[in-house]
Design an enzyme around this catalytic site. Structure first.
Site, mmCIF file in Angstrom:
data_model
loop_
_atom_site.group_PDB
_atom_site.id
_atom_site.type_symbol
_atom_site.label_atom_id
_atom_site.label_comp_id
_atom_site.label_asym_id
_atom_site.label_seq_id
_atom_site.Cartn_x
_atom_site.Cartn_y
_atom_site.Cartn_z
ATOM 1 N N ARG A 100 32.859 52.044 38.992
ATOM 2 C CA ARG A 100 34.241 51.933 39.473
ATOM 3 C C ARG A 100 34.859 53.313 39.767
ATOM 4 N NH1 ARG A 100 38.275 52.880 41.006
ATOM 5 N NH2 ARG A 100 40.321 51.912 40.869
ATOM 6 N N TYR A 101 34.546 54.283 38.908
ATOM 7 C CA TYR A 101 35.103 55.633 39.042
ATOM 8 C C TYR A 101 33.987 56.581 39.469
ATOM 9 C CZ TYR A 101 38.786 53.484 36.288
ATOM 10 O OH TYR A 101 39.770 52.638 35.854
ATOM 11 N N ARG A 104 31.891 58.395 36.444
ATOM 12 C CA ARG A 104 31.288 57.669 35.325
ATOM 13 C C ARG A 104 30.904 56.250 35.730
ATOM 14 N NH1 ARG A 104 36.539 58.671 35.150
ATOM 15 N NH2 ARG A 104 38.037 57.077 34.501
ATOM 16 N N CYS A 113 27.603 40.305 20.626
ATOM 17 C CA CYS A 113 28.385 41.142 19.699
ATOM 18 C C CYS A 113 28.202 40.592 18.284
ATOM 19 C CB CYS A 113 29.869 41.102 20.041
ATOM 20 S SG CYS A 113 30.215 41.599 21.732
ATOM 21 N N CYS A 117 35.555 39.124 19.347
ATOM 22 C CA CYS A 117 36.979 39.407 19.150
ATOM 23 C C CYS A 117 37.773 38.446 20.030
ATOM 24 C CB CYS A 117 37.289 40.843 19.539
ATOM 25 S SG CYS A 117 36.133 42.028 18.839
ATOM 26 N N CYS A 120 39.020 39.673 23.421
ATOM 27 C CA CYS A 120 38.046 40.345 24.287
ATOM 28 C C CYS A 120 38.368 40.144 25.775
ATOM 29 C CB CYS A 120 36.648 39.818 24.002
ATOM 30 S SG CYS A 120 35.384 40.612 25.020
ATOM 31 N N ARG A 122 36.326 41.122 28.186
ATOM 32 C CA ARG A 122 35.089 40.840 28.921
ATOM 33 C C ARG A 122 34.488 39.524 28.425
ATOM 34 N NH1 ARG A 122 32.296 45.839 28.704
ATOM 35 N NH2 ARG A 122 33.516 46.711 30.392
ATOM 36 N N ASP A 282 44.388 43.685 28.718
ATOM 37 C CA ASP A 282 44.088 43.306 30.100
ATOM 38 C C ASP A 282 44.455 41.848 30.339
ATOM 39 O OD1 ASP A 282 43.003 45.816 30.845
ATOM 40 O OD2 ASP A 282 41.221 45.332 29.663
ATOM 41 N N ASP A 319 44.941 48.813 32.505
ATOM 42 C CA ASP A 319 44.097 48.649 33.689
ATOM 43 C C ASP A 319 44.790 47.703 34.661
ATOM 44 O OD1 ASP A 319 41.286 49.874 33.835
ATOM 45 O OD2 ASP A 319 41.498 49.371 31.714
ATOM 46 N N LYS A 326 42.605 52.508 36.088
ATOM 47 C CA LYS A 326 43.409 52.800 34.898
ATOM 48 C C LYS A 326 44.696 53.532 35.277
ATOM 49 C CE LYS A 326 40.332 53.779 31.582
ATOM 50 N NZ LYS A 326 40.000 52.426 31.750
HETATM 51 S S1 SF4 Z 1 35.958 43.452 22.288
HETATM 52 FE FE1 SF4 Z 1 34.532 42.008 23.298
HETATM 53 S S2 SF4 Z 1 32.738 43.235 23.844
HETATM 54 FE FE2 SF4 Z 1 33.933 44.414 22.326
HETATM 55 S S3 SF4 Z 1 33.005 43.864 20.336
HETATM 56 FE FE3 SF4 Z 1 34.748 42.499 20.657
HETATM 57 S S4 SF4 Z 1 33.856 40.663 21.636
HETATM 58 FE FE4 SF4 Z 1 32.358 42.319 21.823
#
Ligand code: SF4
Length: 360
Positions: A100-101, A104, A113, A117, A120, A122, A282, A319, A326
């Site tokens: 994207r940038y 990087r 994971c 979370c 999350c 993503r 996000d 973002d 960003k």
């Molecule tokens: S934020 Fe998303 S990608 Fe990061 S550890 Fe938690 S569940 Fe996994």
């Protein structure tokens, strides 16, 4: 559906809600129970026993619980939310690599994971056991070889530290062979949610790459997460010569309070971790219950600015949904505010509208 608890290093399933409540020593709320009963769950449930142990069972609003235990609020998607909130799919020149940038790139090393979370962003990608094979890693490395403007590679996912050490070593080795000068950033929540996975052998393997630049980027969101066990493994990483930086997500009901964030940032600095970013959440589908308004976020940040040293003060950023990049909210990223409509300026000086959907 099975509910996965991680006991020690073993993944164990609990078949029903009663088994889960007993294991976690909590009584689920009606909203939490509704999530576990539903069939339409996208992001799976997985929780390490260690992290569950940080939950205060007597507090239904506990900040650790909010990050770890799913709620039916995740089924609500508002108009502005997106499955791919950063537009990463549009910046994927080869499989598993996001560019994207200019300077990087990001490599999606796994979909797994240790804990999923609940905030999350993503979440469309995580939860699926997708690991690139050697051919796919090599193709991504060749892209880096052909793009000398890329100076840093973020290894993320999912959580790269859930990979078998041989696999992670293979990934790092292939990239370094193709681009000996590339700086690695390992993005992980393992020191936060399952610190005993940070073994001496893992750290030694990572340290083998540090001479050309290796950083570990953590995500501590609340001071309770800075437990003695967690700080011990942070020390192990630091002692191996690998610096740590932290990206906190500003989350409603978790850390939307200047006093809590002040304690967190000072605790990070004391533990040897540099507070790097404070991210406004996000626009990921099903996460609106975690978003406060930008106005409140800015007011919390103004308080932090007066309370914290420059060393302890992260950059507050958001973002732009859909891939605009960003924006620094602590710098000159806000061009205009009319009610809940913002005009934000990214690092390329491009302007994007942003509708603030947060609720305080
Ligand atoms: S934020 Fe998303 S990608 Fe990061 S550890 Fe938690 S569940 Fe996994």
């Amino acid at each position: 559906m099975d509910f996965v608890i991680v006991i020690g290093l073993m993944y164990e399933t609990r078949k029903n809600i009663n088994e889960l409540e007993t294991q976690l020593n909590i009584t689920l709320s009606s909203g939490e129970t509704a999530w576990f009963r539903a069939e339409k769950n996208k992001l799976p449930f997985r929780l390490p026993e260690y992290y569950a142990g940080l939950i205060d069972p007597s507090d239904p609003g506990d900040p650790i619980r909010a990050q770890a235990i799913p709620n039916e609020k995740e089924f609500e998607t508002i108009l502005q939310e997106l499955a791919d909130p950063l537009g990463e799919d549009d910046f994927t020149p080869v499989e598993f690599l996001v560019h994207r940038y200019p300077s990087r790139a990001l490599f999606l090393s796994t979909g797994t994971c240790a804990m999923y979370c609940r905030h999350c962003f993503r979440r469309n990608y995580t939860g699926e056991p997708q690991i690139p094979n050697e051919k796919q890693i090599t193709k991504a490395a060749e892209y880096l070889r052909d793009h000398a403007e890329i100076k840093e590679l973020l290894i993320s996912g999912g959580d790269p530290l859930t990979l078998p050490h041989d696999t992670l070593n293979l990934i790092l080795g292939i990239f370094r062979d193709c681009r000996p000068d590339i700086v690695f950033r390992i993005c992980t929540r393992i020191p936060v949610v399952m610190p005993h996975m940070v073994t001496e052998s893992l750290v030694q393997m990572l340290a083998g790459y540090r001479n050309r630049g290796m950083y570990v980027i953590t995500q501590y969101n609340h001071p309770v997460e800075l437990s003695p066990v967690s700080i011990k493994v942070v020390r192990r990483i630091l002692d191996a010569g690998i610096p740590l930086l932290n990206q906190t997500v500003l989350l409603k009901g978790v850390n939307d309070d200047a006093v809590v964030l002040e304690k967190l940032m000072n605790g990070l600095v004391r533990g040897g971790i540099i507070p790097y970013y404070l991210f406004h959440p996000d626009m990921a589908e099903g996460t609106s219950h975690f978003r406060i308004t930008l106005r409140k976020g800015l007011s919390i940040f103004a308080e932090l600015r007066s309370r914290l040293s420059r060393l302890a003060l992260p950059e507050y950023a958001v973002d732009i949904p859909g891939g605009g990049g960003k924006v620094s909210l602590s710098g000159d990223g806000i061009a205009e505010i009319i009610g809940n409509k913002y005009m934000l300026r990214n690092s390329d000086n491009q302007l994007f509208p942003y509708i603030d959907t947060g609720i305080d």
